[in-house]
Design an enzyme around this catalytic site. Structure first.
Site, PDB file in Angstrom:
ATOM      1  N   CYS A  81       0.683  -1.204   0.047  1.00 59.93           N
ATOM      2  CA  CYS A  81      -0.233   0.018  -0.236  1.00 59.93           C
ATOM      3  C   CYS A  81       0.830   1.308   0.407  1.00 59.93           C
ATOM      4  O   CYS A  81       1.059   1.552   0.820  1.00 59.93           O
ATOM      5  CB  CYS A  81      -0.769   0.502   1.800  1.00 59.93           C
ATOM      6  SG  CYS A  81      -1.304   1.728   1.527  1.00 59.93           S
ATOM      7  N   CYS A 134       0.055   4.166   3.153  1.00 62.34           N
ATOM      8  CA  CYS A 134       0.557   3.073   4.213  1.00 62.34           C
ATOM      9  C   CYS A 134       2.310   3.007   4.516  1.00 62.34           C
ATOM     10  O   CYS A 134       2.452   3.795   5.039  1.00 62.34           O
ATOM     11  CB  CYS A 134       0.063   1.557   4.194  1.00 62.34           C
ATOM     12  SG  CYS A 134      -1.422   1.223   3.812  1.00 62.34           S
TER      13      CYS A 134
END
Length: 179
Positions: A97, A100
């Protein structure tokens, strides 16, 4: 399944749980490497923060204080949340991600800046799908702020450091006014 967490504070070590318990670490300076035999409920990586400069797109660079880790083990996430002496910000993330990954240095800074206020814990949703399902994680990153073992705020998406700190402080002050 065992849960671990790290908080930036004194270097006291205590253990709870079974031989399957996992070490708990939040952000600190020069954490030791974990054994490859140890399975962590969330991905923790050593952070090299001792008196190093961390730059932020939202503010000026500054030298951060040296911090040591407090190591504890917990049988599960619920135990970690119940036994924590301060609110816990859980970051549900995945290694693939992009947002993230953007949050990694921001969370490191927030962990140091808010060391006395909140404990930061990261949980890899790809490795610990049961925990992600328990909290109905649908988007990444998802942050849940817990106080006394109960969720008090939940939000999704990447935030700049100052907005994240403001969100945490706002949630905690609203929670205190309800008490």
């Amino acid at each position: 399944m065992a849960i671990s967490s790290i908080s930036a504070s004194s270097a006291i070590t205590s253990s709870f749980g079974t031989p399957n318990s996992v070490s708990y670490h939040s952000y600190s300076s020069k954490l030791s490497s974990f054994s490859s035999a140890t399975q962590l409920p969330f991905q923790l990586k050593p952070n090299w923060l001792s008196n190093s400069r961390i730059s932020s797109t939202t503010g000026p660079s500054r030298i951060l204080p040296k911090v040591s880790a407090k190591k504890e083990s917990f049988a599960n996430l619920d135990e970690l949340l119940q036994k924590s002496d301060k609110p816990v910000l859980v970051d549900f993330y995945a290694t693939w991600c992009g947002p993230c990954q953007f949050m990694v240095p921001i969370l490191e800074e927030v962990s140091i800046i808010m060391n006395d206020t909140v404990q930061v814990v990261k949980i890899d949703t790809e490795k610990y799908t049961a925990i992600a399902n328990q909290y109905d994680i649908q988007a990444l990153p998802t942050f849940i702020l817990f106080k006394d073992g109960k969720p008090i705020d939940r939000f999704e998406g990447a935030l700049p450091r100052d907005q994240l700190i403001q969100r945490i402080e706002s949630s905690l002050s609203v929670q205190q006014s309800k008490s």
